[in-house]
Design a protein around this motif. Structure first.
Motif, PDB file in Angstrom:
ATOM      1  N   MET A 168       0.841  -1.194   0.000  1.00  0.00           N
ATOM      2  CA  MET A 168       0.000   0.000   0.000  1.00  0.00           C
ATOM      3  C   MET A 168       0.876   1.244   0.000  1.00  0.00           C
ATOM      4  N   PRO A 169       0.413   2.323  -0.616  1.00  0.00           N
ATOM      5  CA  PRO A 169       1.180   3.570  -0.625  1.00  0.00           C
ATOM      6  C   PRO A 169       1.311   4.131   0.796  1.00  0.00           C
ATOM      7  N   SER A 170       2.334   4.920   1.002  1.00  0.00           N
ATOM      8  CA  SER A 170       2.534   5.558   2.309  1.00  0.00           C
ATOM      9  C   SER A 170       1.409   6.564   2.560  1.00  0.00           C
ATOM     10  N   ARG A 171       1.259   6.952   3.818  1.00  0.00           N
ATOM     11  CA  ARG A 171       0.249   7.962   4.153  1.00  0.00           C
ATOM     12  C   ARG A 171       0.560   9.281   3.455  1.00  0.00           C
TER      13      ARG A 171
ATOM     14  N   PRO B 239       1.871  13.783  -8.322  1.00  0.00           N
ATOM     15  CA  PRO B 239       2.926  13.180  -7.499  1.00  0.00           C
ATOM     16  C   PRO B 239       3.323  11.834  -8.114  1.00  0.00           C
ATOM     17  N   ASN B 240       4.569  11.426  -7.910  1.00  0.00           N
ATOM     18  CA  ASN B 240       4.976  10.097  -8.382  1.00  0.00           C
ATOM     19  C   ASN B 240       4.048   9.086  -7.716  1.00  0.00           C
ATOM     20  N   PRO B 241       3.267   8.306  -8.493  1.00  0.00           N
ATOM     21  CA  PRO B 241       2.266   7.437  -7.898  1.00  0.00           C
ATOM     22  C   PRO B 241       2.820   6.186  -7.219  1.00  0.00           C
ATOM     23  N   MET B 242       4.097   5.949  -7.352  1.00  0.00           N
ATOM     24  CA  MET B 242       4.714   4.761  -6.760  1.00  0.00           C
ATOM     25  C   MET B 242       5.932   5.179  -5.937  1.00  0.00           C
ATOM     26  N   PRO B 243       6.374   4.304  -5.015  1.00  0.00           N
ATOM     27  CA  PRO B 243       7.544   4.647  -4.199  1.00  0.00           C
ATOM     28  C   PRO B 243       8.837   4.801  -5.012  1.00  0.00           C
ATOM     29  N   GLY B 244       8.965   4.093  -6.112  1.00  0.00           N
ATOM     30  CA  GLY B 244      10.161   4.173  -6.945  1.00  0.00           C
ATOM     31  C   GLY B 244       9.808   4.703  -8.315  1.00  0.00           C
TER      32      GLY B 244
ATOM     33  N   ALA C  65      -0.845  13.181  -0.731  1.00  0.00           N
ATOM     34  CA  ALA C  65      -0.466  13.946  -1.924  1.00  0.00           C
ATOM     35  C   ALA C  65      -1.387  13.617  -3.096  1.00  0.00           C
ATOM     36  N   MET C  66      -1.691  12.335  -3.274  1.00  0.00           N
ATOM     37  CA  MET C  66      -2.585  11.947  -4.366  1.00  0.00           C
ATOM     38  C   MET C  66      -4.002  12.444  -4.097  1.00  0.00           C
TER      39      MET C  66
END
Length: 121
Positions: free
Chosen positions: A18-21, A98-103, A26-27
């Motif tokens: 899951m994406p970070s908080r 925002p970049n939608p993924m951590p990387g 941001a999304m």
């Protein structure tokens, strides 16, 4: 002009991380901007392909293929449906996302067919 904006899957999204908080916030803010501007018509994240199915068609035959599916970089992890003036406006919005993924990640923009596209057929 309507466009489908496709967030491509990554190894992280395919294992269900899951994406970070912070990313979710941001999304969420970005989605609010899209909605306030009258651009966003719909948008959702998709669960990993391991929870999906595909149906292959060959004539009258139907074959069900269980996920997960190969070629992660070709899979879709989420989408938006936007109404924009033109492709340049869609591109400008995606560049603000925002970049939608951590990387590293990719977003693809595809125009939808409109009724007027078929009037010439």
């Amino acid at each position: 002009m309507r466009v489908m904006v496709l967030v491509k899957a990554t190894k992280d999204s395919e294992v269900g991380h899951m994406p970070s908080r912070e990313l979710m916030a941001a999304m969420g803010a970005f989605n609010e901007e899209l909605a306030s501007a009258g651009v966003m018509r719909a948008g959702e994240g998709l669960k990993p392909s391991s929870q999906g199915k595909r149906v292959a068609f060959k004539g009258a035959d139907r074959t069900v293929i269980d996920g997960p599916f190969a070629a992660t970089e070709e899979l879709v992890a989420g989408f938006w449906l936007w109404e924009v003036k033109d492709m340049e406006e869609a591109l400008a919005w995606v560049k603000r996302c925002p970049n939608p993924m951590p990387g590293p990640s990719e977003i693809e923009i595809r125009p939808l067919y409109e009724e007027s596209d078929f009037s010439e057929v």
